[in-house]
Write an enzyme that holds these catalytic residues in place. Structure first.
Site, mmCIF file in Angstrom:
data_model
loop_
_atom_site.group_PDB
_atom_site.id
_atom_site.type_symbol
_atom_site.label_atom_id
_atom_site.label_comp_id
_atom_site.label_asym_id
_atom_site.label_seq_id
_atom_site.Cartn_x
_atom_site.Cartn_y
_atom_site.Cartn_z
ATOM 1 N N TYR A 95 0.833 -1.201 0.000
ATOM 2 C CA TYR A 95 0.000 0.000 0.000
ATOM 3 C C TYR A 95 0.868 1.251 0.000
ATOM 4 O O TYR A 95 1.703 1.431 0.877
ATOM 5 C CB TYR A 95 -0.922 0.018 1.217
ATOM 6 C CG TYR A 95 -2.264 0.609 0.917
ATOM 7 C CD1 TYR A 95 -3.356 -0.208 0.647
ATOM 8 C CD2 TYR A 95 -2.451 1.983 0.866
ATOM 9 C CE1 TYR A 95 -4.601 0.336 0.349
ATOM 10 C CE2 TYR A 95 -3.678 2.533 0.567
ATOM 11 C CZ TYR A 95 -4.758 1.707 0.309
ATOM 12 O OH TYR A 95 -5.979 2.243 -0.001
ATOM 13 N N ASP A 208 -11.194 1.804 10.208
ATOM 14 C CA ASP A 208 -12.254 1.921 9.220
ATOM 15 C C ASP A 208 -12.783 0.511 8.971
ATOM 16 O O ASP A 208 -12.354 -0.453 9.620
ATOM 17 C CB ASP A 208 -11.788 2.640 7.949
ATOM 18 C CG ASP A 208 -10.724 1.896 7.144
ATOM 19 O OD1 ASP A 208 -10.428 0.730 7.453
ATOM 20 O OD2 ASP A 208 -10.176 2.496 6.191
ATOM 21 N N CYS A 209 -13.730 0.358 8.048
ATOM 22 C CA CYS A 209 -14.393 -0.945 7.919
ATOM 23 C C CYS A 209 -13.422 -2.048 7.507
ATOM 24 O O CYS A 209 -13.382 -3.123 8.122
ATOM 25 C CB CYS A 209 -15.574 -0.860 6.965
ATOM 26 S SG CYS A 209 -15.178 -0.510 5.233
ATOM 27 N N SER A 210 -12.605 -1.774 6.485
ATOM 28 C CA SER A 210 -11.690 -2.808 6.011
ATOM 29 C C SER A 210 -10.454 -2.915 6.895
ATOM 30 O O SER A 210 -9.811 -3.965 6.944
ATOM 31 C CB SER A 210 -11.285 -2.542 4.557
ATOM 32 O OG SER A 210 -10.721 -1.254 4.409
ATOM 33 N N ASP A 227 -7.954 -3.133 1.258
ATOM 34 C CA ASP A 227 -9.215 -2.468 0.922
ATOM 35 C C ASP A 227 -10.350 -3.460 0.708
ATOM 36 O O ASP A 227 -10.137 -4.600 0.270
ATOM 37 C CB ASP A 227 -9.038 -1.609 -0.327
ATOM 38 C CG ASP A 227 -8.188 -0.370 -0.056
ATOM 39 O OD1 ASP A 227 -8.079 0.049 1.116
ATOM 40 O OD2 ASP A 227 -7.632 0.184 -1.029
ATOM 41 N N ALA A 228 -11.581 -2.997 0.968
ATOM 42 C CA ALA A 228 -12.740 -3.885 0.992
ATOM 43 C C ALA A 228 -12.981 -4.590 -0.338
ATOM 44 O O ALA A 228 -13.229 -5.805 -0.370
ATOM 45 C CB ALA A 228 -13.982 -3.091 1.404
ATOM 46 N N HIS A 265 -18.365 -1.217 1.591
ATOM 47 C CA HIS A 265 -18.336 -1.523 3.023
ATOM 48 C C HIS A 265 -18.126 -3.023 3.227
ATOM 49 O O HIS A 265 -18.477 -3.842 2.375
ATOM 50 C CB HIS A 265 -19.646 -1.093 3.683
ATOM 51 C CG HIS A 265 -19.629 -1.196 5.182
ATOM 52 N ND1 HIS A 265 -18.769 -0.466 5.972
ATOM 53 C CD2 HIS A 265 -20.346 -1.981 6.040
ATOM 54 C CE1 HIS A 265 -18.974 -0.771 7.248
ATOM 55 N NE2 HIS A 265 -19.915 -1.688 7.315
ATOM 56 N N HIS A 277 -19.045 -4.780 12.833
ATOM 57 C CA HIS A 277 -18.366 -3.954 11.831
ATOM 58 C C HIS A 277 -18.037 -2.592 12.415
ATOM 59 O O HIS A 277 -18.536 -2.202 13.476
ATOM 60 C CB HIS A 277 -19.233 -3.800 10.576
ATOM 61 C CG HIS A 277 -20.480 -2.980 10.786
ATOM 62 N ND1 HIS A 277 -21.028 -2.187 9.801
ATOM 63 C CD2 HIS A 277 -21.295 -2.809 11.871
ATOM 64 C CE1 HIS A 277 -22.111 -1.583 10.246
ATOM 65 N NE2 HIS A 277 -22.300 -1.940 11.502
#
Length: 310
Positions: A95, A208-210, A227-228, A265, A277
């Site tokens: 990343y 965050d979500c991911s 990433d998601a 998401h 989550h």
């Protein structure tokens, strides 16, 4: 200028990876210093400024203390880096983004037999003469040098240090916790209920979500994409229409336009029609029942990962 050594390590408890040096606002100053002042930074961010981290594409991800990165170049006081343990299609090495040089230390680690991973929300790092140094978040991994009755002796980017044995455990991996069954990802996630969401967050100061799903699986011995959307693609697809086939720890993915748009998401299947989550700015890690919510309409995929046991 090009860095003299390509491999560097994160030298603060959590370093935020910015889209560019110009992404930093005056209010973000505590988050780009060394020592870093994460709590001061986050507590001072009003809702509008927190949302702007996402809407203005200011930050990308975060690094944990000791995490290795590739430094491609240094421009003024900033390093262009690649987080090599956070898989991404943005760069085949990991990343990408920018980190203040002051938050990094040149040189990687020698690969050794054992490491120590933080399993508690946060733990204290001690100097060799037992003075407090910094606080380390969940999933921080450091090379193990030795141990005594009270401490693990570890190597850090800033020198030798001590970790009390409570809240940490030995792992043979330099990148993950010990492999375990995937339902343990949910069990570990329960420790972070009510933790405020943070866009690009990758630590127990905010996910965050991911970032939440990445880190709960990392703790179970699995590295997945950062990433998601890529997490959905890399996992084993499970029939999203047949909830009876879902297993605790499966990743659930959601998209606008009744699930037809790109993934926006991700959460972990909790079992019994529920999900755990990290939802969005202004909210906290939570468990919800899917039935009757927008998530029921927006479900676009279910993916499964399994740790390699034994």
């Amino acid at each position: 200028m090009t860095a003299s050594s390509n491999i560097w390590r994160c030298a603060v408890p959590v370093a935020t990876v910015w889209t560019s040096a110009s992404s930093v606002r005056d209010i973000d100053a505590p988050g780009v210093e060394n020592p870093v002042h994460l709590v001061k930074w986050l507590e001072a961010l009003p809702y509008k400024e927190r949302v702007d981290l996402c809407n203005a594409n200011r930050i990308q991800t975060q690094l944990l203390f000791g995490e290795e990165v590739i430094v491609d170049e240094i421009v003024n006081d900033w390093a262009k880096i690649v987080a090599i343990h956070q898989p991404s299609k943005k760069d085949n090495r990991g990343y990408p983004g920018w980190v203040p040089v002051t938050q990094l230390k040149e040189g990687g680690t020698n690969k050794i037999k054992n490491y120590v991973i933080v399993t508690a929300d946060k733990v204290q790092l001690w100097s060799e003469d037992e003075n407090p140094l910094i606080v380390l978040p969940f999933n921080t991994i450091l090379p193990l040098r030795d141990e005594c009755s009270k401490y693990y002796h570890v190597d850090t980017p800033n020198g030798k240090a001590l970790l009390a044995k409570k809240g940490v455990e030995i792992t043979t991996s330099s990148t993950t916790g010990n492999p375990t069954t995937i339902d343990q990802a949910v069990a570990k996630g329960l420790a972070f209920l009510d933790l405020p969401y943070l866009w690009a967050g990758m630590s127990s100061y905010g996910y965050d979500c991911s970032g939440f799903t990445y880190n709960m699986l990392k703790a179970c011995g699995i590295i997945i994409p950062r990433d998601a959307g890529e997490q959905k693609e890399a996992g084993q697809a499970v029939d999203k229409e047949n909830q009876e086939e879902w297993q605790v720890g499966d990743l659930l993915f959601f998209a606008d336009d009744f699930g037809k748009a790109p993934v926006r998401h991700v959460g972990l299947y909790f079992g019994d029609g529920k999900m755990i989550h990290s939802p969005q700015t202004g909210k906290t890690v939570e468990i919800i029942t899917l039935a009757g919510t927008k998530f029921e309409e927006e479900l676009c995929g279910v993916s499964r990962y399994q740790a390699k046991l034994g």
